[in-house]
Scaffold this motif. Sequence first.
Motif, PDB file in Angstrom:
ATOM      1  N   PRO A 244       0.793  -1.231   0.000  1.00  0.00           N
ATOM      2  CA  PRO A 244       0.000   0.000   0.000  1.00  0.00           C
ATOM      3  C   PRO A 244       0.825   1.281   0.000  1.00  0.00           C
ATOM      4  CG  PRO A 244      -1.017  -1.598   1.445  1.00  0.00           C
ATOM      5  CD  PRO A 244       0.288  -2.202   1.001  1.00  0.00           C
ATOM      6  N   ARG A 245       1.944   1.295   0.725  1.00  0.00           N
ATOM      7  CA  ARG A 245       2.750   2.527   0.766  1.00  0.00           C
ATOM      8  C   ARG A 245       3.231   2.923  -0.631  1.00  0.00           C
ATOM      9  NH1 ARG A 245       6.918  -1.169   2.543  1.00  0.00           N
ATOM     10  NH2 ARG A 245       6.388  -0.955   4.746  1.00  0.00           N
ATOM     11  N   ASP A 246       3.558   1.929  -1.466  1.00  0.00           N
ATOM     12  CA  ASP A 246       4.022   2.226  -2.825  1.00  0.00           C
ATOM     13  C   ASP A 246       2.894   2.798  -3.679  1.00  0.00           C
ATOM     14  OD1 ASP A 246       6.426   1.239  -1.991  1.00  0.00           O
ATOM     15  OD2 ASP A 246       6.437  -0.503  -3.323  1.00  0.00           O
ATOM     16  N   ILE A 247       1.684   2.291  -3.474  1.00  0.00           N
ATOM     17  CA  ILE A 247       0.537   2.783  -4.246  1.00  0.00           C
ATOM     18  C   ILE A 247       0.258   4.238  -3.894  1.00  0.00           C
ATOM     19  CG2 ILE A 247      -1.880   2.415  -4.788  1.00  0.00           C
ATOM     20  CD1 ILE A 247       0.059   0.136  -5.669  1.00  0.00           C
ATOM     21  N   VAL A 248       0.282   4.556  -2.600  1.00  0.00           N
ATOM     22  CA  VAL A 248       0.012   5.932  -2.175  1.00  0.00           C
ATOM     23  C   VAL A 248       1.131   6.864  -2.643  1.00  0.00           C
ATOM     24  CG1 VAL A 248      -0.321   7.450  -0.182  1.00  0.00           C
ATOM     25  CG2 VAL A 248      -1.352   5.165  -0.202  1.00  0.00           C
ATOM     26  N   ARG A 249       2.373   6.420  -2.548  1.00  0.00           N
ATOM     27  CA  ARG A 249       3.489   7.262  -2.993  1.00  0.00           C
ATOM     28  C   ARG A 249       3.423   7.520  -4.497  1.00  0.00           C
ATOM     29  NH1 ARG A 249       7.938   4.048   0.696  1.00  0.00           N
ATOM     30  NH2 ARG A 249       7.577   5.215   2.657  1.00  0.00           N
ATOM     31  N   ALA A 250       3.016   6.513  -5.262  1.00  0.00           N
ATOM     32  CA  ALA A 250       2.881   6.708  -6.708  1.00  0.00           C
ATOM     33  C   ALA A 250       1.798   7.733  -7.012  1.00  0.00           C
ATOM     34  CB  ALA A 250       2.557   5.376  -7.388  1.00  0.00           C
ATOM     35  N   MET A 251       0.693   7.674  -6.288  1.00  0.00           N
ATOM     36  CA  MET A 251      -0.375   8.638  -6.497  1.00  0.00           C
ATOM     37  C   MET A 251       0.107  10.048  -6.157  1.00  0.00           C
ATOM     38  SD  MET A 251      -4.247   8.661  -4.897  1.00  0.00           S
ATOM     39  CE  MET A 251      -4.507   6.971  -5.417  1.00  0.00           C
TER      40      MET A 251
ATOM     41  N   LEU B 140       4.234  12.666   1.147  1.00  0.00           N
ATOM     42  CA  LEU B 140       2.890  12.266   1.525  1.00  0.00           C
ATOM     43  C   LEU B 140       2.163  13.350   2.316  1.00  0.00           C
ATOM     44  CD1 LEU B 140       3.346   8.488   2.445  1.00  0.00           C
ATOM     45  CD2 LEU B 140       2.594   9.511   0.295  1.00  0.00           C
ATOM     46  N   ALA B 141       2.914  14.133   3.075  1.00  0.00           N
ATOM     47  CA  ALA B 141       2.285  15.219   3.830  1.00  0.00           C
ATOM     48  C   ALA B 141       1.691  16.257   2.882  1.00  0.00           C
ATOM     49  CB  ALA B 141       3.294  15.860   4.770  1.00  0.00           C
ATOM     50  N   GLU B 142       2.436  16.614   1.842  1.00  0.00           N
ATOM     51  CA  GLU B 142       1.906  17.565   0.865  1.00  0.00           C
ATOM     52  C   GLU B 142       0.720  16.958   0.122  1.00  0.00           C
ATOM     53  OE1 GLU B 142       3.103  19.856  -3.286  1.00  0.00           O
ATOM     54  OE2 GLU B 142       4.712  19.142  -1.965  1.00  0.00           O
ATOM     55  N   PHE B 143       0.806  15.663  -0.183  1.00  0.00           N
ATOM     56  CA  PHE B 143      -0.307  15.001  -0.868  1.00  0.00           C
ATOM     57  C   PHE B 143      -1.572  15.058  -0.005  1.00  0.00           C
ATOM     58  CE2 PHE B 143      -2.633  10.934  -1.726  1.00  0.00           C
ATOM     59  CZ  PHE B 143      -3.103  11.281  -2.980  1.00  0.00           C
TER      60      PHE B 143
ATOM     61  N   LEU C  48      -7.974  18.076  -5.286  1.00  0.00           N
ATOM     62  CA  LEU C  48      -7.746  17.338  -6.524  1.00  0.00           C
ATOM     63  C   LEU C  48      -9.074  16.920  -7.159  1.00  0.00           C
ATOM     64  CD1 LEU C  48      -4.802  15.063  -5.317  1.00  0.00           C
ATOM     65  CD2 LEU C  48      -4.648  17.113  -6.754  1.00  0.00           C
ATOM     66  N   THR C  49      -9.144  16.996  -8.461  1.00  0.00           N
ATOM     67  CA  THR C  49     -10.345  16.584  -9.179  1.00  0.00           C
ATOM     68  C   THR C  49     -10.325  15.081  -9.427  1.00  0.00           C
ATOM     69  OG1 THR C  49      -9.364  16.859 -11.372  1.00  0.00           O
ATOM     70  CG2 THR C  49     -10.376  18.811 -10.352  1.00  0.00           C
TER      71      THR C  49
ATOM     72  N   VAL D 249       0.588  13.385  -8.935  1.00  0.00           N
ATOM     73  CA  VAL D 249      -0.098  14.684  -8.872  1.00  0.00           C
ATOM     74  C   VAL D 249       0.863  15.815  -8.526  1.00  0.00           C
ATOM     75  CG1 VAL D 249      -2.289  13.603  -8.255  1.00  0.00           C
ATOM     76  CG2 VAL D 249      -0.781  14.443  -6.435  1.00  0.00           C
ATOM     77  N   GLY D 250       2.172  15.482  -8.466  1.00  0.00           N
ATOM     78  CA  GLY D 250       3.179  16.506  -8.252  1.00  0.00           C
ATOM     79  C   GLY D 250       3.441  16.877  -6.810  1.00  0.00           C
ATOM     80  N   ALA D 251       3.007  16.039  -5.862  1.00  0.00           N
ATOM     81  CA  ALA D 251       3.271  16.306  -4.451  1.00  0.00           C
ATOM     82  C   ALA D 251       4.693  15.887  -4.097  1.00  0.00           C
ATOM     83  CB  ALA D 251       2.274  15.564  -3.573  1.00  0.00           C
ATOM     84  N   ALA D 252       5.369  16.698  -3.293  1.00  0.00           N
ATOM     85  CA  ALA D 252       6.754  16.408  -2.922  1.00  0.00           C
ATOM     86  C   ALA D 252       6.852  15.234  -1.962  1.00  0.00           C
ATOM     87  CB  ALA D 252       7.394  17.648  -2.302  1.00  0.00           C
TER      88      ALA D 252
END
Length: 304
Positions: free
Chosen positions: A134-141, A150-153, A160-161, A145-148
């Motif tokens: 799961p951590r890899d899936i969230v990091r890829a997302m 996970l905190a920025e994401f 996000l649309t 979207v251009g987040a530096a």
Amino acid sequence: MTIPDLFDAAGVHGWVHARCLGTGAETGFGADEPVVLASVIKVPLVLEFARQVAEGQLEPTDRVRVREVDRLGGTGTAGCADDVELSLRDVARFALTVSDNTAADLLFDRVGVDNVRSLLAELGLRATTVAGPPRDIVRAMASDVGAADLAEFARRFPTLTDEQLLATRALDPIRTTASTPMEMTRLLALIWSGEAAPPQACRQVRALMAQQVSWARLGAAFAPDATVAGKTGTLPCVRNEIGVVDYPDGGRYAVAVFTRGGGTRPRPDIERAIGAAARHAVEELRRARGPGTVHPPPVSGDTP
């Protein structure tokens, strides 16, 4: 309403497959199309864990520690404020019963992503792919979207649309952890017959799926005298569940429902549509079964 009507009414794309475990009869809608698994991948993950335990490769009472750096947020240990220590078998329990993403991460670390992939290949599930924990899936997302980080994401996520999210690798079945509804009911059939792994490993997965706390999709759709053992999967714009439905007359059915669309906010209507699609497919099989059909025997080691 037909199954397509149910999905249309909820404003989502949907795919479903159901399989009678007594006769092998099948029905579905888009059943061989690729779909994003999300947390449904935790079923083969825990199956591989249970297989390794059964074969003496892992000790289920070994301890693991969930640290701040491990926590993704969400249910179970993933949302704890402080470090937590627990056994591997409880990590597996959290992964299936409350869909704890951090528990799944730690279990992937212990059993090995490649071993989960190998198990799926051995079972002939060639359309099922595992991109990572799961951590890899969230990091890829977040990256897409251009987040530096996970905190920025997390900060940007509410802005996000749907289009931005659906364009990420995490929500593309060609580039993420994915399968087909048909392969997922095949996996369930193998687990329920005890053929997917050593019998005690299959029993453990069945028991944990029966304890899933989420009931709003498959669990809410069937009559009270039917029992459901399931596993949900949820990502932004993705809501799924697979499971096995047991009826008092001995009928047993594996069913898998996947949806795409509908935004990121809670959508009870989509939850209901998932359950209704599953019930529609299972009832079609029950009508076709007819009187005198031999029911499958109780699963060895399970409570009838």
